[in-house]
Design a protein around this motif. Sequence first.
Motif, PDB file in Angstrom:
ATOM      1  N   ARG A 113      12.762   8.562   4.407  1.00 15.75           N
ATOM      2  CA  ARG A 113      12.039   8.070   3.239  1.00 15.75           C
ATOM      3  C   ARG A 113      11.976   9.153   2.164  1.00 15.75           C
ATOM      4  O   ARG A 113      11.747  10.333   2.464  1.00 15.75           O
ATOM      5  CB  ARG A 113      10.619   7.639   3.617  1.00 15.75           C
ATOM      6  N   ASP A 114      12.133   8.713   0.934  1.00 16.26           N
ATOM      7  CA  ASP A 114      12.003   9.644  -0.190  1.00 16.26           C
ATOM      8  C   ASP A 114      10.561   9.734  -0.677  1.00 16.26           C
ATOM      9  O   ASP A 114      10.185  10.698  -1.338  1.00 16.26           O
ATOM     10  CB  ASP A 114      12.903   9.179  -1.345  1.00 16.26           C
ATOM     11  N   ALA A 115       9.777   8.707  -0.354  1.00 14.51           N
ATOM     12  CA  ALA A 115       8.379   8.669  -0.782  1.00 14.51           C
ATOM     13  C   ALA A 115       7.570   7.953   0.290  1.00 14.51           C
ATOM     14  O   ALA A 115       8.125   7.210   1.106  1.00 14.51           O
ATOM     15  CB  ALA A 115       8.253   7.947  -2.119  1.00 14.51           C
ATOM     16  N   PRO A 116       6.262   8.147   0.317  1.00 14.64           N
ATOM     17  CA  PRO A 116       5.434   7.474   1.329  1.00 14.64           C
ATOM     18  C   PRO A 116       5.529   5.954   1.222  1.00 14.64           C
ATOM     19  O   PRO A 116       5.537   5.395   0.125  1.00 14.64           O
ATOM     20  CB  PRO A 116       4.016   7.958   1.012  1.00 14.64           C
ATOM     21  N   ALA A 117       5.609   5.301   2.364  1.00 14.65           N
ATOM     22  CA  ALA A 117       5.631   3.837   2.388  1.00 14.65           C
ATOM     23  C   ALA A 117       4.277   3.275   1.996  1.00 14.65           C
ATOM     24  O   ALA A 117       4.178   2.187   1.433  1.00 14.65           O
ATOM     25  CB  ALA A 117       6.024   3.335   3.766  1.00 14.65           C
ATOM     26  N   SER A 118       3.201   4.018   2.294  1.00 15.75           N
ATOM     27  CA  SER A 118       1.854   3.563   1.975  1.00 15.75           C
ATOM     28  C   SER A 118       0.915   4.758   1.955  1.00 15.75           C
ATOM     29  O   SER A 118       1.125   5.747   2.668  1.00 15.75           O
ATOM     30  CB  SER A 118       1.379   2.544   3.010  1.00 15.75           C
ATOM     31  N   THR A 119      -0.078   4.667   1.105  1.00 13.83           N
ATOM     32  CA  THR A 119      -1.152   5.679   1.089  1.00 13.83           C
ATOM     33  C   THR A 119      -2.500   5.001   1.233  1.00 13.83           C
ATOM     34  O   THR A 119      -3.534   5.572   0.878  1.00 13.83           O
ATOM     35  CB  THR A 119      -1.106   6.493  -0.220  1.00 13.83           C
ATOM     36  N   GLU A 120      -2.485   3.795   1.772  1.00 13.42           N
ATOM     37  CA  GLU A 120      -3.711   3.007   1.875  1.00 13.42           C
ATOM     38  C   GLU A 120      -4.747   3.661   2.775  1.00 13.42           C
ATOM     39  O   GLU A 120      -5.954   3.564   2.530  1.00 13.42           O
ATOM     40  CB  GLU A 120      -3.374   1.603   2.403  1.00 13.42           C
ATOM     41  N   ALA A 121      -4.293   4.351   3.844  1.00 15.48           N
ATOM     42  CA  ALA A 121      -5.231   4.961   4.792  1.00 15.48           C
ATOM     43  C   ALA A 121      -6.110   6.000   4.118  1.00 15.48           C
ATOM     44  O   ALA A 121      -7.295   6.137   4.434  1.00 15.48           O
ATOM     45  CB  ALA A 121      -4.465   5.583   5.956  1.00 15.48           C
ATOM     46  N   ALA A 122      -5.541   6.762   3.171  1.00 11.25           N
ATOM     47  CA  ALA A 122      -6.295   7.833   2.519  1.00 11.25           C
ATOM     48  C   ALA A 122      -6.965   7.380   1.236  1.00 11.25           C
ATOM     49  O   ALA A 122      -7.735   8.147   0.635  1.00 11.25           O
ATOM     50  CB  ALA A 122      -5.371   9.011   2.216  1.00 11.25           C
ATOM     51  N   ALA A 123      -6.685   6.153   0.779  1.00  6.05           N
ATOM     52  CA  ALA A 123      -7.231   5.678  -0.492  1.00  6.05           C
ATOM     53  C   ALA A 123      -8.757   5.624  -0.437  1.00  6.05           C
ATOM     54  O   ALA A 123      -9.347   5.126   0.518  1.00  6.05           O
ATOM     55  CB  ALA A 123      -6.673   4.289  -0.812  1.00  6.05           C
ATOM     56  N   GLY A 124      -9.380   6.189  -1.476  1.00  4.59           N
ATOM     57  CA  GLY A 124     -10.828   6.153  -1.560  1.00  4.59           C
ATOM     58  C   GLY A 124     -11.537   7.258  -0.804  1.00  4.59           C
ATOM     59  O   GLY A 124     -12.764   7.328  -0.820  1.00  4.59           O
ATOM     60  N   HIS A 125     -10.794   8.112  -0.142  1.00  5.57           N
ATOM     61  CA  HIS A 125     -11.386   9.220   0.615  1.00  5.57           C
ATOM     62  C   HIS A 125     -11.236  10.519  -0.175  1.00  5.57           C
ATOM     63  O   HIS A 125     -10.179  10.791  -0.749  1.00  5.57           O
ATOM     64  CB  HIS A 125     -10.718   9.365   1.980  1.00  5.57           C
ATOM     65  N   ALA A 126     -12.276  11.306  -0.188  1.00 13.08           N
ATOM     66  CA  ALA A 126     -12.275  12.546  -0.958  1.00 13.08           C
ATOM     67  C   ALA A 126     -11.370  13.585  -0.327  1.00 13.08           C
ATOM     68  O   ALA A 126     -11.346  13.746   0.894  1.00 13.08           O
ATOM     69  CB  ALA A 126     -13.697  13.086  -1.069  1.00 13.08           C
ATOM     70  N   SER A 127     -10.629  14.314  -1.165  1.00 14.87           N
ATOM     71  CA  SER A 127      -9.771  15.385  -0.678  1.00 14.87           C
ATOM     72  C   SER A 127     -10.614  16.581  -0.253  1.00 14.87           C
ATOM     73  O   SER A 127     -11.687  16.831  -0.818  1.00 14.87           O
ATOM     74  CB  SER A 127      -8.789  15.814  -1.769  1.00 14.87           C
ATOM     75  N   VAL A 128     -10.123  17.301   0.741  1.00 12.95           N
ATOM     76  CA  VAL A 128     -10.849  18.499   1.194  1.00 12.95           C
ATOM     77  C   VAL A 128     -10.173  19.768   0.712  1.00 12.95           C
ATOM     78  O   VAL A 128     -10.492  20.860   1.174  1.00 12.95           O
ATOM     79  CB  VAL A 128     -10.977  18.516   2.738  1.00 12.95           C
ATOM     80  N   LEU A 129      -9.229  19.643  -0.215  1.00 11.88           N
ATOM     81  CA  LEU A 129      -8.610  20.836  -0.794  1.00 11.88           C
ATOM     82  C   LEU A 129      -9.663  21.639  -1.548  1.00 11.88           C
ATOM     83  O   LEU A 129     -10.498  21.069  -2.273  1.00 11.88           O
ATOM     84  CB  LEU A 129      -7.476  20.466  -1.748  1.00 11.88           C
ATOM     85  N   ALA A 130      -9.625  22.954  -1.409  1.00 10.37           N
ATOM     86  CA  ALA A 130     -10.597  23.813  -2.080  1.00 10.37           C
ATOM     87  C   ALA A 130     -10.352  23.804  -3.586  1.00 10.37           C
ATOM     88  O   ALA A 130      -9.217  23.908  -4.046  1.00 10.37           O
ATOM     89  CB  ALA A 130     -10.483  25.235  -1.531  1.00 10.37           C
ATOM     90  N   GLU A 131     -11.441  23.655  -4.350  1.00 13.40           N
ATOM     91  CA  GLU A 131     -11.302  23.683  -5.802  1.00 13.40           C
ATOM     92  C   GLU A 131     -11.042  25.101  -6.289  1.00 13.40           C
ATOM     93  O   GLU A 131     -10.213  25.329  -7.171  1.00 13.40           O
ATOM     94  CB  GLU A 131     -12.566  23.122  -6.445  1.00 13.40           C
TER      95      GLU A 131
END
Length: 610
Positions: A195-213
């Motif tokens: 795959r060149d791109a994700p088939a779906s991002t539904e699982a993570a949709a609406g969830h806050a990222s935990v990457l440090a600001e």
Amino acid sequence: MSSAISTPAVTAEPEPPDTGAGDERHRLTALGGLAALSLDAMASVAYGPESIVLVLAAAGAYGLGFTLPVTVAIAVLLAVLVASYRQVIAAFPDGGGSYAVAKEHLGRRTALTAAASLVIDYILNVAVSVTAGVAALTSAVPGLYGDRVWLCLGVLALVTAVNLRGIAESARWFMAPTAVFVLSILAIIVVGLFRDAPASTEAAAGHASVLAENATAVGALLLLKAFAAGCSALTGVEAVANAVPLFRTPRVKRAQHTEVALGALLGVMLIGLAVLIGRFHLQPVEGVTVLAQLADASLGHGAAFYVVQFATVVLLGLAANTSFGGLPILLHLLARDNHLPHVFALRADRQVHRHGVLFLAVVSAVLLVGSGGDVNSLVPLFSIGVFVGFTICQVGMVRHWYLHRPDGWRWKAALNGFGTLLTGVAALVVTGTKFTEGAWGIVVALPLMVVLFEAIHRSYERIGERLELGRVPGAVTRRRSLVVVPVTAITRLTRDGLSAALSLGDEVMAVTVVHERAAAEALRRDWELWQPGVPLVEIPEAHRRLGPPIAAFVNRLGEEHAYDRLTVLIPEVEPAHWWQWALQNRRGAVIDRALRRSTDAVVCRLRMRM
């Protein structure tokens, strides 16, 4: 009815290991070993990559770019460990892993430290695996969250029950879940690479990222922390080397094949998932696992996604089975060396070390209840013990090559030396970073367990001295003996008890405790009519006690020094069914307890089987 005499005995040597062919049906094939002993390592794929990503997230998106290099470093360590434990299997076919290596080359105390670390790790593996599996289930079905402790205990009971039927039985039960999980992960990797791109991002949709600001710089300390966190994926690699005796003949070759297959599968899955994390630019989010995001990106948010999630839940819950395969063997070896009670060396049918299995289940249940089924309270303690064991094993193997010097020993020693460096650094980093989160408990527990092992060993040494083990005893001599038989009435039980007593000693005496004069006179009259050829002695007792008066009478006989040996034979009925025990008056147990507490007499309990 038949009768049998059971006498207490002190055994200073445990049951010897089975050196015969045994029942091979109840032992493991290479594929069965992969199913029964690899669940811990396989399940770590679900949280190993995520542990790396969560640490690197402190450096922002740039830090996540180091996921693959860190994973490759872990895969290198995995290859070193697999190669090392493959040699351990050949050199120590009786099992025991790092304990056996350290015992042979590094001394008893170091070996006991390795054993203690393995015992702690195996117990924590059960608790962490079960709680992680239940946590994944309650994430999918939130209504079950309040019952998570009971769910944990239910899963533990299931795994325990299967293992009590034999390790081969557990392999058959867990082969299908293992295969489904492995095929699911491989499917994620293979499909994702195309795959060149994700088939779906539904699982993570609406969830806050935990990457440090406020991203930190990617330094050596951050990379070391990520490496140490990801090394949790290596727990379970040693289980095959610990459980070599469980395999079918030829045991060494089957165990080595299992070890290599485990290492190859684990390495492919870890590196494959790390490649996909970079390919899809995946970012960790709250409430959704990295593995779930990868399944979503590769397979889409359809039926395949839920198959992966369900397989992950099942395998995490059953990953405790690795401990049930490895720990009982380790406890068996410790008991054989007199560092644990000899009961752990006993082996039931189906090649089950039943007491080791039950010990692991009970201690794990206590941890599950104490933690409230919360995986986060147990994870900080996890993986420290296994890295201590890894390091000790690597050092021991370096010494092994130096002492034996086979062809190519320098390369082998260099490989183990490199492994020592890697696992030693990982052990220090994991302990340091998690010390305040509960790792201090492991640091305290290790030396305490070593002290316990040595105290048990000293106790067995004292028992051995008293029994004169290893020395030729003096000549066998005949001793004058008296057998005392407590009675309350004339029955078939009384007759068989007196008959057994006459075959045991030079003289026999029946005694009865007198509470009521009328009953005593009736018994004396019946005794004289019966004429068993054995005198009946009455012991007056005004307080209606039973055990203490007989014990005092036996002590008075001992003070007379007329006999070299005093034996008390207690006739009692053994019920035909378990529920009939509630109908017993426990008279024999009362007398037995009083005699053992306050006399030196030999106590025999003659059980009449109904």
